[in-house]
Design an enzyme around this catalytic site. Structure first.
Site, PDB file in Angstrom:
ATOM      1  N   ASP A  35       0.850  -1.201   0.000  1.00 22.51           N
ATOM      2  CA  ASP A  35       0.000   0.000   0.000  1.00 22.51           C
ATOM      3  C   ASP A  35       0.882   1.247   0.000  1.00 22.51           C
ATOM      4  O   ASP A  35       1.992   1.208   0.535  1.00 22.51           O
ATOM      5  CB  ASP A  35      -0.807   0.163   1.293  1.00 22.51           C
ATOM      6  CG  ASP A  35      -1.559  -1.050   1.679  1.00 22.51           C
ATOM      7  OD1 ASP A  35      -1.917  -1.813   0.792  1.00 22.51           O
ATOM      8  OD2 ASP A  35      -1.770  -1.195   2.898  1.00 22.51           O
TER       9      ASP A  35
HETATM   10  N1  URA Z   1      -1.165  -5.888   3.875  1.00 19.97           N
HETATM   11  C1  URA Z   1      -1.479  -4.603   3.966  1.00 19.97           C
HETATM   12  O1  URA Z   1      -2.386  -4.229   4.683  1.00 19.97           O
HETATM   13  N2  URA Z   1      -0.758  -3.721   3.260  1.00 19.97           N
HETATM   14  C2  URA Z   1       0.234  -4.073   2.460  1.00 19.97           C
HETATM   15  O2  URA Z   1       0.860  -3.228   1.833  1.00 19.97           O
HETATM   16  C3  URA Z   1       0.572  -5.427   2.379  1.00 19.97           C
HETATM   17  C4  URA Z   1      -0.156  -6.326   3.092  1.00 19.97           C
END
Ligand code: URA
Length: 268
Positions: free
Chosen positions: A133
């Site tokens: 993310d």
């Molecule tokens: N889980 C999440 O919440 N964010 C990420 O970037 C990867 C796994």
């Protein structure tokens, strides 16, 4: 009419662990095997010659002991002591510590910071292995080895990822059990492979979650669904590769050992 003799190799009676030592791997205009191994960083040419002589090296699954054997490093699969050696000269493998605020794409039409800002100069056509993310930092692998990248992100290979999440404390004793049993999310159950409390300081805790799936925001959603708002999230391991001391916004080339372990993790 006399039946054609079946080649010996087609019989299914070889004992387990048997390796065929007949050499059908020679590539007349190829590169000497010891040179390919030395260039890949296995050891000195001299030491590689010894490894070959000792029968520790296979090319396309066959032990090659012949002195001066020539191979095609881009097309043939070479193992030393059962570990795959990346020999294709144009294949590259990197680890980036993606900073918070960077989108996990090579290009962003909205002009936000993206992966190309960190890796564009390294090689053309790099793929990022999965995503993080924008608000998550940490380990992101990049390579131009398409087959490896596909397998690493394919759920059937179950490659584990380790995350550290900062959440408000205190942590209830049953959180690990709940995450491992599975949390019902709107797109189905999500299960952690393991859970640990890394640190707990009154109002704040650092927890470790390992899982082998890659749904969007999955760690945040699992923790939030179980009552723990995520303050910060970082990925610190991807299969055998650790983030280690790689600082946010910096890239490092993976070692020969790390690449070999990634291949092994996805049976390549
Ligand atoms: N889980 C999440 O919440 N964010 C990420 O970037 C990867 C796994």
């Amino acid at each position: 009419m006399k039946a054609a003799r079946q080649p010996l190799r087609d019989y299914a009676f070889y004992p387990e662990g048997y390796t065929d030592e007949r050499d059908t791997t020679e590539v007349p205009d190829g590169v000497r095997l010891q040179k390919v191994l030395a260039q890949a960083g296995v050891a000195s040419r001299r030491a590689c010659e010894e490894m070959i002589g000792d029968g520790r090296v296979t090319v396309n699954g066959q032990v090659v002991r012949r002195f001066g054997a020539k191979v095609d490093p881009a097309a043939q699969v070479i193992h030393v002591d059962g570990k795959r050696i990346p020999t294709a000269p144009d294949l590259v493998y990197y680890a980036l510590n993606k900073p918070i605020g960077v989108v996990s794409t090579m290009d962003d039409p909205q002009g936000r910071p993206c992966l190309a800002d960190y890796v564009e100069e390294l090689a053309p056509r790099l793929f990022h292995v999965g995503r993080l993310d924008t608000e998550t930092e940490g380990l992101l692998l990049l390579t131009n080895d398409g087959e490896l990248a596909n397998r690493l992100t394919h759920p059937s290979y179950g490659v584990q990822k380790k995350y550290w999440a900062k959440v408000p404390g205190p942590i209830p004793r049953d959180l690990g059990r709940r995450l491992k049993q599975g949390i019902e999310l709107e797109d189905g159950l999500a299960r952690a492979d393991s859970f640990a409390i890394v640190q707990e300081h009154g109002q704040q805790a650092l927890v470790e979650v390992v899982l082998h799936e890659g749904r969007k925001h999955v760690v945040r959603r699992m923790l939030e669904e179980s009552g723990h708002r995520v303050i910060d999230l970082a990925r610190i391991e991807f299969g055998p590769v650790k983030l280690g001391r790689t600082k946010p916004g910096t890239v490092r080339a993976l070692s020969l050992k790390e690449v070999g372990e990634l291949y092994a993790a996805v049976k390549l």
